[in-house]
Design an enzyme around this catalytic site. Structure first.
Site, PDB file in Angstrom:
ATOM      1  N   HIS A  62      35.571   3.550   4.890  1.00  0.00           N
ATOM      2  CA  HIS A  62      34.775   4.551   5.810  1.00  0.00           C
ATOM      3  C   HIS A  62      33.195   4.156   5.611  1.00  0.00           C
ATOM      4  CE1 HIS A  62      32.939   6.563   2.309  1.00  0.00           C
ATOM      5  NE2 HIS A  62      34.287   6.855   1.753  1.00  0.00           N
ATOM      6  N   CYS A 103      36.986   4.663  -2.703  1.00  0.00           N
ATOM      7  CA  CYS A 103      36.954   4.501  -1.550  1.00  0.00           C
ATOM      8  C   CYS A 103      36.256   3.179  -1.222  1.00  0.00           C
ATOM      9  CB  CYS A 103      36.704   5.360  -0.494  1.00  0.00           C
ATOM     10  SG  CYS A 103      37.682   6.894  -0.212  1.00  0.00           S
TER      11      CYS A 103
END
Length: 256
Positions: free
Chosen positions: A215, A231
Site C-alpha cells: 500500500h 506490510c
C-alpha cells in the site's frame, strides 16, 4: 510428384520381397477419424498437472463460494463465501489441476488466503471460474526492492519500506486476493491497498488476523527502511502505477 514416386517404389519393393507368386501385403489406409482418435487427449485419472509459470498464472473466482479440502474429497480445510470480510469477491490462486481421463479438471489445487502462510488445498473445479493473469510481483526484503513483471518482463521497479525486525514481512509465495480503496487517500494506507494472501507471523491478534498488503503511505520518509508492521509500503505516486497492474490473482513472491 516426389511423394507419388516414392509411394510407387515402396509398393514395388514390397512385391519383390514376397515369395514367388505371392501378392504384396499392403496395410489398409488410416482414416482421418482414426488419426484423430490416436491423438486424442488422454490423461491418467487423478493425476495432478501444473498450471502457470513465469509468464502466466491463473486466478480462480468463486462466485458461489468454495470449500477447500486437504486433498480431493478429503478433510475440509476452510469454507469461503462468495465475498470476503471486506466484501471483495473470493479469489484463489490456482497452481494445478487434478484431471479426469479426458484431461478435463475435476479439482483445482489452490493457494489459500489463511494461516499458516503458504497453505494450499483442493477445490472442486466446478466451483471456480478461471482467468489468466499475466503479471507477477517480486519483493526483495534485503534490497527493499519491488519489481512488477508483465508477460515475464520487468515493467516497473521501486524502492519500498518493509517490516521492522520485530514485525517482519513474511517471505514466501502469495497472490493478490483483494484490491481496496481506503476512505482517506491521505491516510496511512495512501490511495490504495493491494491485499495479498499472507499474514503477519507475530500480529495474529490484529484485526482480520493481521493480513499483509502492499500500500501507499503518509510517511514518505519510511521508504527504503524496515519500519512497518509487516506490510510493504510504496510512495503514493508509485502505488498509483502499481495498482492497475496488480490484478486479482497476481502472484507475489517475497524473498529475504
Amino acid at each position: 510428384m516426389r511423394v507419388a514416386v516414392l509411394g510407387a517404389a515402396s509398393v514395388a519393393l514390397a512385391a519383390g520381397c514376397g515369395g514367388r507368386g505371392s501378392a504384396p501385403q499392403l496395410r489398409p489406409r488410416t482414416t482421418t477419424a482414426a488419426v484423430r482418435a490416436a491423438h486424442a487427449d488422454r490423461c491418467a485419472p487423478g493425476s495432478l498437472h501444473r498450471l502457470g509459470g513465469e509468464r502466466i498464472a491463473y486466478a480462480g473466482f468463486a462466485s458461489h463460494g468454495a470449500v477447500a479440502r486437504e486433498r480431493p474429497g478429503g478433510r475440509v480445510l476452510a469454507r469461503f463465501g462468495r465475498t470476503n470480510v471486506n466484501d471483495y469477491p473470493t479469489v484463489l490462486g490456482v497452481t494445478g489441476k487434478v484431471v479426469r481421463r479426458d484431461c478435463s479438471p475435476s479439482w483445482y489445487r489452490v493457494e489459500l488466503p489463511m494461516r499458516p502462510n503458504g497453505s494450499v488445498g483442493y477445490v472442486r473445479a466446478r466451483a471456480l471460474r478461471l482467468r489468466p493473469v499475466r503479471t507477477r510481483i517480486e519483493v526483495s526484503l534485503s534490497k527493499r526492492r519491488l519489481v512488477v513483471y508483465r508477460r515475464g518482463r520487468p515493467v516497473l521497479r521501486a524502492t519500498v519500506a518493509v517490516g521492522a525486525p520485530g514485525t517482519p514481512t513474511p517471505t514466501g509465495r502469495y497472490y493478490v486476493d483483494q484490491r481496496l480503496i481506503p476512505d482517506d487517500p491521505a491516510g496511512p494506507y495512501g490511495p490504495a491497498a493491494i491485499g495479498i494472501s499472507a499474514f503477519s507471523d507475530v500480529l495474529a491478534g490484529w484485526a482480520q488476523g493481521g493480513p499483509v498488503a502492499i500500500h501507499g503511505t503518509d510517511e514518505p520518509w519510511s521508504i527504503g527502511r524496515d519500519v512497518s508492521n509487516g506490510c510493504i509500503r510504496l510512495p503514493n505516486d508509485t502505488l498509483r502505477r502499481v495498482f492497475p497492474l496488480a490484478v486479482a490473482g497476481t502472484p507475489v513472491i517475497i524473498s529475504s
